[in-house]
Design a protein around this motif. Structure first.
Motif, PDB file in Angstrom:
ATOM      1  N   SER A   1       0.827  -1.200   0.000  1.00  0.00           N
ATOM      2  CA  SER A   1       0.000   0.000   0.000  1.00  0.00           C
ATOM      3  C   SER A   1       0.865   1.255   0.000  1.00  0.00           C
ATOM      4  O   SER A   1       0.568   2.242  -0.685  1.00  0.00           O
ATOM      5  N   TRP A   2       1.948   1.217   0.777  1.00  0.00           N
ATOM      6  CA  TRP A   2       2.852   2.373   0.833  1.00  0.00           C
ATOM      7  C   TRP A   2       3.513   2.611  -0.521  1.00  0.00           C
ATOM      8  O   TRP A   2       3.571   3.749  -0.999  1.00  0.00           O
ATOM      9  N   PHE A   3       4.012   1.565  -1.148  1.00  0.00           N
ATOM     10  CA  PHE A   3       4.680   1.730  -2.445  1.00  0.00           C
ATOM     11  C   PHE A   3       3.700   2.210  -3.519  1.00  0.00           C
ATOM     12  O   PHE A   3       4.048   3.052  -4.350  1.00  0.00           O
ATOM     13  N   ILE A   4       2.480   1.701  -3.506  1.00  0.00           N
ATOM     14  CA  ILE A   4       1.479   2.167  -4.467  1.00  0.00           C
ATOM     15  C   ILE A   4       1.149   3.628  -4.190  1.00  0.00           C
ATOM     16  O   ILE A   4       0.975   4.435  -5.117  1.00  0.00           O
ATOM     17  N   GLY A   5       1.069   3.990  -2.908  1.00  0.00           N
ATOM     18  CA  GLY A   5       0.845   5.389  -2.553  1.00  0.00           C
ATOM     19  C   GLY A   5       1.947   6.289  -3.075  1.00  0.00           C
ATOM     20  O   GLY A   5       1.697   7.408  -3.546  1.00  0.00           O
ATOM     21  N   ARG A   6       3.185   5.818  -3.007  1.00  0.00           N
ATOM     22  CA  ARG A   6       4.304   6.594  -3.561  1.00  0.00           C
ATOM     23  C   ARG A   6       4.197   6.702  -5.076  1.00  0.00           C
ATOM     24  O   ARG A   6       4.602   7.695  -5.675  1.00  0.00           O
ATOM     25  N   THR A   7       3.650   5.660  -5.711  1.00  0.00           N
ATOM     26  CA  THR A   7       3.453   5.700  -7.157  1.00  0.00           C
ATOM     27  C   THR A   7       2.477   6.810  -7.531  1.00  0.00           C
ATOM     28  O   THR A   7       2.708   7.563  -8.481  1.00  0.00           O
ATOM     29  N   PHE A   8       1.378   6.932  -6.777  1.00  0.00           N
ATOM     30  CA  PHE A   8       0.439   8.030  -7.019  1.00  0.00           C
ATOM     31  C   PHE A   8       1.018   9.363  -6.555  1.00  0.00           C
ATOM     32  O   PHE A   8       0.780  10.408  -7.165  1.00  0.00           O
ATOM     33  N   GLY A 221       6.566   0.571  -6.966  1.00  0.00           N
ATOM     34  CA  GLY A 221       5.129   0.522  -6.727  1.00  0.00           C
ATOM     35  C   GLY A 221       4.300   0.252  -7.963  1.00  0.00           C
ATOM     36  O   GLY A 221       3.197  -0.313  -7.864  1.00  0.00           O
ATOM     37  N   LEU A 222       4.828   0.625  -9.129  1.00  0.00           N
ATOM     38  CA  LEU A 222       4.053   0.468 -10.359  1.00  0.00           C
ATOM     39  C   LEU A 222       3.699  -0.997 -10.652  1.00  0.00           C
ATOM     40  O   LEU A 222       2.525  -1.318 -10.883  1.00  0.00           O
ATOM     41  N   ARG A 228      -0.731  -6.744  -8.029  1.00  0.00           N
ATOM     42  CA  ARG A 228      -0.980  -7.122  -6.632  1.00  0.00           C
ATOM     43  C   ARG A 228      -2.222  -7.995  -6.489  1.00  0.00           C
ATOM     44  O   ARG A 228      -3.257  -7.740  -7.104  1.00  0.00           O
ATOM     45  N   SER A 229      -2.115  -8.987  -5.665  1.00  0.00           N
ATOM     46  CA  SER A 229      -3.281  -9.755  -5.237  1.00  0.00           C
ATOM     47  C   SER A 229      -3.129 -10.000  -3.738  1.00  0.00           C
ATOM     48  O   SER A 229      -2.009 -10.134  -3.244  1.00  0.00           O
TER      49      SER A 229
END
Length: 235
Positions: A1-8, A221-222, A228-229
């Motif tokens: 979640s943190w890495f995806i947040g950094r992606t956004f 994160g991308l 992701r699953s």
């Protein structure tokens, strides 16, 4: 979640992308919007305490770059002390939240927010660990800027100069309303170290910090976002 947040987050101002996505992700997963909001709010408070403490520790290193100001040091130390005491005594936060004048239709949610904060009251050791790791994170970012400075072989600048300037640069990237801190990072860096390292060099090694600190988490994160699953909340 943190890495995806950094992606956004690389496309949004300040930490809206990172915190906004983490709040959405955790709240939609758990159904606990108030508690998830509290977690992020407490984390932000811990981050500011750790960063201000780093500024307090490194401030004397910049006496030759800025006029050394004892009152400023006292103010920084006072902020760290008061915030730290408040963090370890969340009942104070709950009382302040409950004292806020709010309409009746949201009073229950406000009270729940205050109650969520006090969930940390018996976890002081965990809070202390969080502050310690927050300090390590910001100190590591400062050392990252020192490494980018070394990579371009900047002259007339040493580790103490960078350790002094870096926390102030981090503050600028966190607070300034710019996309990913771009612009604020470089302007503050040049203002602090441009006269010593040269404007081009100071801009370059602080801008390289954006590639290391923001682009690399984005690239991690991308694929996580794409592939992701995870088990459902019920599982």
């Amino acid at each position: 979640s943190w890495f995806i947040g950094r992606t956004f987050g690389i496309f949004f101002s300040v930490t809206i992308g990172l915190d906004g996505y983490r709040l959405y992700d955790s709240a939609s997963y758990t159904g606990e919007v108030i508690k998830c909001t509290t977690v992020i709010a407490i984390e932000k408070l811990i981050g500011f305490i750790a960063l201000t403490f780093l500024v307090f520790v490194t401030f004397p290193m910049g006496f030759k770059l800025l006029s050394f100001s004892l009152p400023t040091l006292v103010v920084l130390g006072g902020f760290v002390t008061v915030s730290f005491i408040t963090l370890l005594n969340p009942r104070v936060i709950q009382i302040a939240v409950m004292a806020l004048p709010t309409p009746n239709f949201i009073r229950a949610k406000v009270n729940k927010l205050g109650a969520s904060v006090t969930a940390y009251s018996g976890k002081r050791s965990d809070l202390l660990l969080a502050v310690f790791f927050g300090f390590i994170v910001h100190a590591a970012t400062a050392l990252m800027y020192f490494c980018t400075m070394m990579a371009i072989r900047t002259e007339h600048t040493n580790i103490f100069d960078v350790l002094f300037a870096s926390p102030l640069v981090i503050y600028a990237t966190v607070l300034a309303p710019t996309v990913g801190g771009l612009g604020a990072r470089e302007i503050v860096g040049v203002a602090l170290l441009g006269g010593q390292a040269g404007a081009a060099a100071a801009l370059t090694f602080f801008h390289l910090g954006w590639w290391v600190g923001d682009v690399i988490p984005y690239l991690i994160g991308l694929p996580i976002l794409a592939f992701r699953s995870r088990p459902s909340a019920e599982q």
